[in-house]
Design an enzyme around this catalytic site. Structure first.
Site, PDB file in Angstrom:
ATOM      1  CB  SER A 107      -0.962  -0.041   1.199  1.00  0.00           C
ATOM      2  OG  SER A 107      -1.974   0.918   1.079  1.00  0.00           O
ATOM      3  CG  ASP A 214      -7.043  -2.669  -3.103  1.00  0.00           C
ATOM      4  OD1 ASP A 214      -7.636  -1.834  -2.392  1.00  0.00           O
ATOM      5  OD2 ASP A 214      -5.819  -2.891  -3.018  1.00  0.00           O
ATOM      6  CG  HIS A 244      -5.652  -2.469   0.640  1.00  0.00           C
ATOM      7  ND1 HIS A 244      -5.066  -2.066  -0.541  1.00  0.00           N
ATOM      8  CD2 HIS A 244      -4.961  -1.841   1.632  1.00  0.00           C
ATOM      9  CE1 HIS A 244      -4.072  -1.218  -0.281  1.00  0.00           C
ATOM     10  NE2 HIS A 244      -3.992  -1.075   1.030  1.00  0.00           N
TER      11      HIS A 244
END
Length: 269
Positions: A107, A214, A244
């Site tokens: 991320s 996601d 995610h």
């Protein structure tokens, strides 16, 4: 995990807390780079997979995150975070001279890892990006257009199809459960532009893993960034239905297998 060690480094903006997961006679070093609002302690399972694969694993809590210094979730300049991660890499190299180093960024950590690879060419043997904030991520621009940042925390359900992951996330006192902050949003916008204009990573082997459901970092926006970053040595794994946090997803055994298979191929060269 038994045997986890704690270190403290002097970072660019105060003390940086570092976790080390040792391996017996490691063959490589793995650096984990965590995402926004979380901390390195959430990476116990992936660290266990990597130590079992022969890696000495290191991960820091970024400034403003976890057990490190700084106002919570405030990152004024991601270049400082890259510098701090480089200090962790130096700590690992001093303990394990001559071993190849791989970096796994998730991320926001994917943005940091991408920038690291641009700033320090030749230092990494492989780069792994999981649901990376890279390319066209519209959330910070949308929030910055508002007069006031809404107090809308990350939805635990957006992380994984495994309900236990969301429950643990919501109960974790080291996770930030408040609103995003304007300086960090501004830094995201700047660094996305910097990475987009920073050139590709040449022959560096790159593994990109992403869930096609996601909702925090949508797949299409990341694709544009990954394709710009890659110098052509790209392995892509997109998981149907996954959200995610792929390392916490219901199909994480598949994700871990893809990760270790990729590392085996890279490290065998």
């Amino acid at each position: 995990m038994a045997g986890t060690r704690q270190h403290t480094l002097t970072g660019t903006r105060g003390r940086v807390a570092v976790r080390e997961w040792p391996a017996e006679a490691p063959g490589h070093v793995a650096l984990l780079v965590h995402g926004y609002g979380e901390h390195s302690g959430r990476y116990e399972e992936v660290a266990g997979v990597l130590t079992g694969h022969g890696a000495a694993v290191y991960a820091s809590d970024h400034t403003g995150h976890g057990r490190s210094d700084g106002e919570r979730v405030v990152i004024e300049d991601f270049e400082d975070v890259v510098t701090d991660v480089h200090a962790v890499a130096e700590l690992a190299r001093a303990a394990h001279p001559g071993l190849p180093v791989v970096m796994v960024g998730h991320s926001m950590g994917g943005l940091v890892a991408a920038r690291y690879a641009q700033r320090h060419p030749g230092e990494l043997a492989a780069l792994v990006l999981s649901g990376p904030v890279i390319g066209d991520w519209e959330l910070p621009r949308r929030l910055l257009a508002l007069d006031e940042i809404p107090d809308t925390p990350v939805s635990p359900a957006s992380l994984s199809r495994d309900p236990a992951v969301g429950v643990a996330y919501a109960a974790d006192p080291l996770v930030w459960h408040g609103p995003m902050k304007r300086p960090t949003l501004e830094a995201f916008v700047r660094t996305l532009e910097t990475v987009a204009g920073g050139g590709d990573v040449g022959a560096l082997p790159l593994l990109w893993v992403h869930g096609d459901d996601d909702r925090l970092v949508p797949l299409p926006g990341s694709r544009t960034g990954v394709e710009t970053l890659s110098g052509g040595n790209l392995t892509e794994r997109i998981y149907p239905g996954a959200r995610h946090e792929l390392f916490n997803e219901t199909n994480r055994a598949e994700v871990f297998a893809d990760l270790t298979r990729f590392l085996d191929a890279v490290l065998a060269r």
